[in-house]
Motif scaffolding. Structure first.
Motif, short mmCIF file in Angstrom:
data_model
loop_
_atom_site.label_atom_id
_atom_site.label_comp_id
_atom_site.label_asym_id
_atom_site.label_seq_id
_atom_site.Cartn_x
_atom_site.Cartn_y
_atom_site.Cartn_z
N TYR A 166 1.35 -1.72 0.30
CA TYR A 166 0.40 0.14 0.05
C TYR A 166 0.84 1.66 0.32
O TYR A 166 1.00 2.28 -0.78
CB TYR A 166 -1.41 -0.15 1.12
CG TYR A 166 -1.61 1.26 1.50
CD1 TYR A 166 -2.98 1.05 0.97
CD2 TYR A 166 -1.15 2.88 2.26
CE1 TYR A 166 -3.97 2.17 0.85
CE2 TYR A 166 -2.18 3.29 2.10
CZ TYR A 166 -3.51 3.51 1.72
OH TYR A 166 -4.18 4.28 2.21
N ARG A 167 1.69 1.34 0.73
CA ARG A 167 2.77 2.12 1.13
C ARG A 167 3.30 2.31 -0.27
O ARG A 167 3.64 3.45 -1.13
CB ARG A 167 3.82 2.21 2.00
CG ARG A 167 3.12 2.36 3.24
CD ARG A 167 4.28 3.11 4.51
NE ARG A 167 4.93 3.72 4.53
CZ ARG A 167 6.00 3.52 5.20
NH1 ARG A 167 6.11 2.81 5.94
NH2 ARG A 167 6.39 4.88 5.13
N ARG B 46 1.34 4.05 -2.80
CA ARG B 46 0.44 5.66 -2.51
C ARG B 46 2.20 6.83 -2.63
O ARG B 46 2.58 7.53 -3.24
CB ARG B 46 0.68 6.15 -0.89
CG ARG B 46 -0.64 4.88 -1.02
CD ARG B 46 -1.49 5.98 -1.67
NE ARG B 46 -2.04 7.36 -1.45
CZ ARG B 46 -2.61 7.48 -0.39
NH1 ARG B 46 -3.73 6.63 0.24
NH2 ARG B 46 -3.42 9.05 -0.06
#
Length: 216
Positions: free
Chosen positions: A179-180, A183
């Motif tokens: 997820y990071r 992003r």
């Protein structure tokens, strides 16, 4: 992986009063090595939450040191709203510095040390990315001479609202890194696409070596 390459950083980790596993893969590796009941995941953001909540009854005050301009302020405001009565001793977002093993905290951050010392903060939260924050804490804690210094990195961005955390199901299944990466690809690609695979290979080789020794 940085500690493997930098002996000074390895020594700082070894000498710290408390080290927590902020990533699920670290917990998995520890469990495979036999620490199944004595280790769990403790992300920096969750540690901040837990300590702030407990400090309402114990009375410790908090100093927030790190983040881009305004981040520490927003973090303190968010936590104060979440935990009414939270004692905020101080807030400071330092300029970008080249921090390493030879970093002279008194030469470059003397005023910062004086401000933190004068605040009488019980806990100093530090969010200036790793491994900079580890080197900074090692020098600053000694220079200030009081309080507990805790490096929590991205927790500043999470609690300020600048960056949204991964959904709980991803965090609970070891996918927060993905997820990071999605992003913040430009900032985190090296960590997750180079260092993470190196970590997996190194751990696998170590486990195979341990297994072969048992068989032998």
């Amino acid at each position: 992986m940085q500690a493997v390459k930098q002996t000074e950083l390895f020594d700082l980790h070894r000498d710290a009063d408390l080290i927590v596993a902020d990533g699920t893969p670290l917990v998995w590796v520890a469990q495979v090595k036999g620490f199944r009941d004595s280790i769990g995941r403790v992300p920096g953001a969750d540690l901040v939450d837990a300590v702030c909540r407990l400090s309402l009854s114990t009375g410790q005050s908090h100093f927030f040191y790190g983040g881009k301009p305004g981040v520490a302020q927003r973090m303190a405001e968010t936590l104060s709203q979440r935990y009414p009565g939270l004692r905020v001793a101080g807030i400071y977002s330092p300029p970008m510095l080249n921090i390493g093993p030879d970093f002279d905290v008194l030469e470059l951050c003397r005023e910062d040390m004086e401000v933190i010392r004068a605040s009488n903060a019980g806990i100093v939260w530090v969010g200036i990315s790793s491994p900079k924050q580890e080197y900074w804490i090692a020098k600053a804690a000694h220079a200030v001479g009081r309080g507990v210094f805790i490096g929590v990195g991205a927790a500043f961005d999470f609690h300020s609202g600048d960056i949204q955390r991964a959904p709980a199901w991803m965090r609970n299944n070891g996918l927060e890194w993905l997820y990071r990466l999605i992003r913040e690809p430009r900032r985190l690609w090296r960590r997750y696409l180079i260092l993470a695979p190196m970590f997996v290979l190194r751990v696998t080789a170590e486990l195979l070596l341990r297994s072969s020794r048992r068989i032998g």
